[in-house]
Design a protein around this motif. Structure first.
Motif, PDB file in Angstrom:
ATOM      1  N   SER A  38       0.857  -1.224   0.164  1.00 43.53           N
ATOM      2  CA  SER A  38       0.049   0.004  -0.149  1.00 43.53           C
ATOM      3  C   SER A  38       0.913   1.254  -0.008  1.00 43.53           C
ATOM      4  O   SER A  38       0.570   2.386  -0.750  1.00 43.53           O
ATOM      5  N   LYS A  41       2.120   1.458  -3.551  1.00 44.16           N
ATOM      6  CA  LYS A  41       1.112   2.228  -4.644  1.00 44.16           C
ATOM      7  C   LYS A  41       0.844   3.573  -4.339  1.00 44.16           C
ATOM      8  O   LYS A  41       0.593   4.481  -5.100  1.00 44.16           O
ATOM      9  N   ALA A  42       0.605   4.044  -2.867  1.00 43.57           N
ATOM     10  CA  ALA A  42       0.738   5.539  -2.512  1.00 43.57           C
ATOM     11  C   ALA A  42       1.754   6.276  -3.163  1.00 43.57           C
ATOM     12  O   ALA A  42       1.796   7.608  -3.526  1.00 43.57           O
ATOM     13  N   THR A  43       2.979   5.879  -3.248  1.00 47.78           N
ATOM     14  CA  THR A  43       4.232   6.559  -3.644  1.00 47.78           C
ATOM     15  C   THR A  43       4.156   6.663  -4.973  1.00 47.78           C
ATOM     16  O   THR A  43       4.443   7.722  -5.732  1.00 47.78           O
ATOM     17  N   ASP A  44       3.722   5.669  -5.821  1.00 43.69           N
ATOM     18  CA  ASP A  44       3.568   5.463  -7.218  1.00 43.69           C
ATOM     19  C   ASP A  44       2.622   6.554  -7.498  1.00 43.69           C
ATOM     20  O   ASP A  44       2.764   7.344  -8.569  1.00 43.69           O
ATOM     21  N   GLN A  45       1.195   6.674  -7.060  1.00 47.68           N
ATOM     22  CA  GLN A  45       0.445   7.569  -7.234  1.00 47.68           C
ATOM     23  C   GLN A  45       0.977   8.982  -7.033  1.00 47.68           C
ATOM     24  O   GLN A  45       0.636   9.954  -8.028  1.00 47.68           O
ATOM     25  N   ALA A  46       1.775   9.326  -5.979  1.00 47.57           N
ATOM     26  CA  ALA A  46       2.301  10.684  -5.611  1.00 47.57           C
ATOM     27  C   ALA A  46       3.086  10.769  -6.843  1.00 47.57           C
ATOM     28  O   ALA A  46       3.186  12.031  -7.213  1.00 47.57           O
ATOM     29  N   GLU A  48       3.126   9.825  -9.906  1.00 43.85           N
ATOM     30  CA  GLU A  48       2.231  10.102 -11.191  1.00 43.85           C
ATOM     31  C   GLU A  48       1.706  11.469 -11.305  1.00 43.85           C
ATOM     32  O   GLU A  48       1.698  12.270 -12.192  1.00 43.85           O
ATOM     33  N   TRP A  49       0.994  11.824  -9.943  1.00 44.42           N
ATOM     34  CA  TRP A  49       0.474  13.374  -9.920  1.00 44.42           C
ATOM     35  C   TRP A  49       1.438  14.241 -10.100  1.00 44.42           C
ATOM     36  O   TRP A  49       1.447  15.454 -10.724  1.00 44.42           O
ATOM     37  N   GLN A  52       2.562  14.767 -13.598  1.00 44.62           N
ATOM     38  CA  GLN A  52       1.312  15.192 -14.439  1.00 44.62           C
ATOM     39  C   GLN A  52       1.678  16.855 -14.211  1.00 44.62           C
ATOM     40  O   GLN A  52       1.326  17.546 -15.398  1.00 44.62           O
TER      41      GLN A  52
END
Length: 58
Positions: A38, A41-46, A48-49, A52
């Motif tokens: 988890s 995944k949180a680090t990966d999402q951050a 990506e943001w 972007q």
């Protein structure tokens, strides 16, 4: 006290409570694994943001 004897329960003293061990070590491993996944995944999402925002500034 009769209730404890009827249920075949034993009252533990302080030393017995400290020495009592139990639980399933597999559950601890699953908890650590789930936490690592988890956080990844949180680090990966951050990331990506961040990318972007970096590539498409407003």
């Amino acid at each position: 006290m009769k209730q404890i004897e009827l249920l075949e329960m034993k009252e533990l003293n302080r030393l017995e409570l400290l020495e009592t061990k139990g639980g399933n070590p597999i559950l601890v491993g699953l908890g650590v694994l789930t936490t690592m996944i988890s956080l990844g995944k949180a680090t990966d999402q951050a990331g990506e943001w961040f990318m972007q925002g970096w590539n498409n500034p407003k």
